[in-house]
Write a protein that holds these residues in place. Structure first.
Motif, PDB file in Angstrom:
ATOM      1  N   MET A  78       0.582  -1.187  -0.247  1.00 22.29           N
ATOM      2  CA  MET A  78      -0.058  -0.274  -0.088  1.00 22.29           C
ATOM      3  C   MET A  78       0.872   1.341   0.149  1.00 22.29           C
ATOM      4  O   MET A  78       2.077   1.839   0.698  1.00 22.29           O
ATOM      5  CB  MET A  78      -0.085  -0.160   0.906  1.00 22.29           C
ATOM      6  N   ASP A  79       0.116   2.295  -0.277  1.00 24.82           N
ATOM      7  CA  ASP A  79       0.613   3.562   0.110  1.00 24.82           C
ATOM      8  C   ASP A  79      -0.303   4.668   0.233  1.00 24.82           C
ATOM      9  O   ASP A  79      -1.555   4.781  -0.489  1.00 24.82           O
ATOM     10  CB  ASP A  79       1.221   3.520  -1.734  1.00 24.82           C
ATOM     11  N   ASP A  80      -0.217   5.884   1.106  1.00 22.60           N
ATOM     12  CA  ASP A  80      -1.399   6.840   1.455  1.00 22.60           C
ATOM     13  C   ASP A  80      -0.937   7.316   0.198  1.00 22.60           C
ATOM     14  O   ASP A  80       0.009   8.128  -0.857  1.00 22.60           O
ATOM     15  CB  ASP A  80      -0.430   7.712   2.705  1.00 22.60           C
ATOM     16  N   ILE A  81      -2.209   8.053   0.106  1.00 23.08           N
ATOM     17  CA  ILE A  81      -2.197   8.941  -1.720  1.00 23.08           C
ATOM     18  C   ILE A  81      -3.568  10.202  -1.026  1.00 23.08           C
ATOM     19  O   ILE A  81      -3.920   9.785  -0.445  1.00 23.08           O
ATOM     20  CB  ILE A  81      -2.129   8.606  -2.316  1.00 23.08           C
ATOM     21  N   MET A  82      -3.587  11.705  -1.588  1.00 24.58           N
ATOM     22  CA  MET A  82      -4.977  11.904  -2.114  1.00 24.58           C
ATOM     23  C   MET A  82      -6.084  11.426  -2.326  1.00 24.58           C
ATOM     24  O   MET A  82      -5.745  10.651  -3.078  1.00 24.58           O
ATOM     25  CB  MET A  82      -4.508  13.204  -1.661  1.00 24.58           C
ATOM     26  N   CYS A  83      -7.221  11.204  -1.315  1.00 24.15           N
ATOM     27  CA  CYS A  83      -7.884  10.990  -1.615  1.00 24.15           C
ATOM     28  C   CYS A  83      -8.910  11.053  -2.788  1.00 24.15           C
ATOM     29  O   CYS A  83     -10.402  10.863  -3.838  1.00 24.15           O
ATOM     30  CB  CYS A  83      -9.332  10.980  -0.454  1.00 24.15           C
ATOM     31  N   ILE A  84      -8.616  12.015  -3.165  1.00 24.54           N
ATOM     32  CA  ILE A  84      -9.375  12.784  -4.533  1.00 24.54           C
ATOM     33  C   ILE A  84      -8.429  12.455  -5.930  1.00 24.54           C
ATOM     34  O   ILE A  84      -8.780  13.364  -7.042  1.00 24.54           O
ATOM     35  CB  ILE A  84      -9.542  14.679  -4.451  1.00 24.54           C
ATOM     36  N   ALA A  85      -7.953  11.958  -5.703  1.00 24.63           N
ATOM     37  CA  ALA A  85      -6.989  11.111  -6.881  1.00 24.63           C
ATOM     38  C   ALA A  85      -7.650  10.654  -8.173  1.00 24.63           C
ATOM     39  O   ALA A  85      -8.602   9.374  -7.320  1.00 24.63           O
ATOM     40  CB  ALA A  85      -5.660   9.605  -6.715  1.00 24.63           C
ATOM     41  N   SER A  86      -7.473  10.743  -9.301  1.00 25.36           N
ATOM     42  CA  SER A  86      -8.485  10.235 -10.061  1.00 25.36           C
ATOM     43  C   SER A  86      -7.380  10.152 -11.807  1.00 25.36           C
ATOM     44  O   SER A  86      -7.944  11.286 -11.687  1.00 25.36           O
ATOM     45  CB  SER A  86     -10.127  10.995  -9.888  1.00 25.36           C
ATOM     46  N   GLY A  87      -7.814   9.077 -11.651  1.00 24.42           N
ATOM     47  CA  GLY A  87      -7.613   8.411 -13.231  1.00 24.42           C
ATOM     48  C   GLY A  87      -6.178   9.685 -13.299  1.00 24.42           C
ATOM     49  O   GLY A  87      -6.046   9.566 -12.679  1.00 24.42           O
ATOM     50  N   THR A  88      -5.937  10.311 -14.239  1.00 22.91           N
ATOM     51  CA  THR A  88      -4.551  10.799 -14.884  1.00 22.91           C
ATOM     52  C   THR A  88      -4.014  12.507 -13.652  1.00 22.91           C
ATOM     53  O   THR A  88      -2.931  13.058 -13.482  1.00 22.91           O
ATOM     54  CB  THR A  88      -4.224  11.199 -15.905  1.00 22.91           C
ATOM     55  N   ILE A  89      -5.419  12.379 -12.612  1.00 19.11           N
ATOM     56  CA  ILE A  89      -4.920  13.837 -12.346  1.00 19.11           C
ATOM     57  C   ILE A  89      -4.723  13.120 -10.825  1.00 19.11           C
ATOM     58  O   ILE A  89      -4.143  12.521 -10.464  1.00 19.11           O
ATOM     59  CB  ILE A  89      -6.859  14.332 -11.849  1.00 19.11           C
ATOM     60  N   ASN A  90      -3.466  14.805 -10.840  1.00 20.76           N
ATOM     61  CA  ASN A  90      -3.011  14.189  -8.971  1.00 20.76           C
ATOM     62  C   ASN A  90      -2.275  13.290  -9.706  1.00 20.76           C
ATOM     63  O   ASN A  90      -0.877  13.164  -8.467  1.00 20.76           O
ATOM     64  CB  ASN A  90      -3.382  14.719  -8.451  1.00 20.76           C
ATOM     65  N   TRP A  91      -1.416  12.632 -10.287  1.00 17.92           N
ATOM     66  CA  TRP A  91      -0.154  12.392 -10.718  1.00 17.92           C
ATOM     67  C   TRP A  91       0.217  12.563 -11.754  1.00 17.92           C
ATOM     68  O   TRP A  91       0.212  12.578 -12.610  1.00 17.92           O
ATOM     69  CB  TRP A  91      -1.032  10.663 -11.045  1.00 17.92           C
ATOM     70  N   PRO A  92       1.898  13.160 -11.015  1.00 21.32           N
ATOM     71  CA  PRO A  92       3.062  13.924 -11.461  1.00 21.32           C
ATOM     72  C   PRO A  92       3.453  12.792 -12.997  1.00 21.32           C
ATOM     73  O   PRO A  92       3.169  11.313 -12.641  1.00 21.32           O
ATOM     74  CB  PRO A  92       3.684  14.200 -10.551  1.00 21.32           C
TER      75      PRO A  92
END
Length: 247
Positions: free
Chosen positions: A214-228
């Motif tokens: 597992m990895d902690d991540i922002m709950c709003i991450a969606s698709g390609t959004i918030n993924w550098p």
């Protein structure tokens, strides 16, 4: 002599007749036969080295085994039977939870290694032809650990908790090395977690990530959004729902 033989013959004939001639219908003999036949239909049955009466001493039937709907997989947990199913989708954590709710379920936690291995296999099936990605699971950062990385009180195994009201313990809470780190930011908002799945033991997504961890991540991450750039191999592509097994 002849007289004696005749008397003996008559006595013998009478004896034979009394044995083989059936008594009239409604006689005491037939009543006894019907009564005996009725008792035979209720005679005792054998079980586990003893006998029981059909009506009075029948052992209780075991409760029906919990079951899952078609397409869901059953797991026996300390808290009871649990059903899980993986769905494809690039929704954020909140919307994934809503989609599980439409199935009468919630985002599911992971009780043990067996469930982790099942999740990896199932998720790879539903996200194919993609060979890696992230799966939303039912876990959130504890309120006392919000805005914080790992500390003496917010550790690798107690920073997050299971949200499905079924998963117990920490055997299935396996974070990547150095995680959860809340983005290494004092104001980090990585309050949800994704399970990385891949067809290979590890993937390169800026750094090395292990499948089944597992990895902690922002709950709003969606698709390609918030993924550098460079992190898309572990972007969310599925979510796992769980609900109590029925009977």
């Amino acid at each position: 002599m002849l007289l004696r033989f005749s008397i003996f013959s008559l006595l013998l004939l009478h004896l034979v007749s009394s044995i083989f001639i059936k008594e009239p219908y409604g006689s005491d003999s037939e009543s006894r036969e019907r009564s005996y036949s009725g008792r035979r239909r209720h005679k005792h049955k054998y079980y586990d080295g003893g006998y029981y009466d059909d009506d009075d001493n029948r052992p209780p039937r075991p409760p029906p085994r919990p079951t899952c709907e078609d397409g869901w997989t059953f797991f026996q947990r300390p808290s009871g039977g649990w059903c899980m199913k993986v769905y494809p989708g690039t929704l954020n954590q909140y919307n994934s939870e809503t989609m599980c709710g439409s199935q009468g379920a919630v985002l599911s936690g992971l009780q043990n290694i067996a469930e982790v291995n099942w999740l990896v296999s199932s998720a790879l099936t539903v996200i194919a032809p993609q060979t890696s990605g992230g799966v939303w699971i039912g876990t959130r950062r504890r309120p006392e650990c919000i805005g914080s990385g790992q500390t003496a009180t917010c550790t690798k195994t107690n920073t997050f908790y299971w949200t499905d009201n079924s998963t117990t313990g920490i055997e299935g809470m396996i974070f990547q090395q150095g995680e959860p780190n809340n983005g290494n930011s004092p104001n980090g908002q990585q309050d949800c977690a994704l399970m990385t799945v891949a067809t290979t033991p590890t993937i390169n997504a800026v750094s090395t990530y292990w499948s089944g961890q597992m990895d902690d991540i922002m709950c709003i991450a969606s698709g390609t959004i918030n993924w550098p750039s460079g992190t898309l191999p572990r972007a969310n592509r599925a979510y796992v729902c769980g609900k109590k097994a029925g009977r």
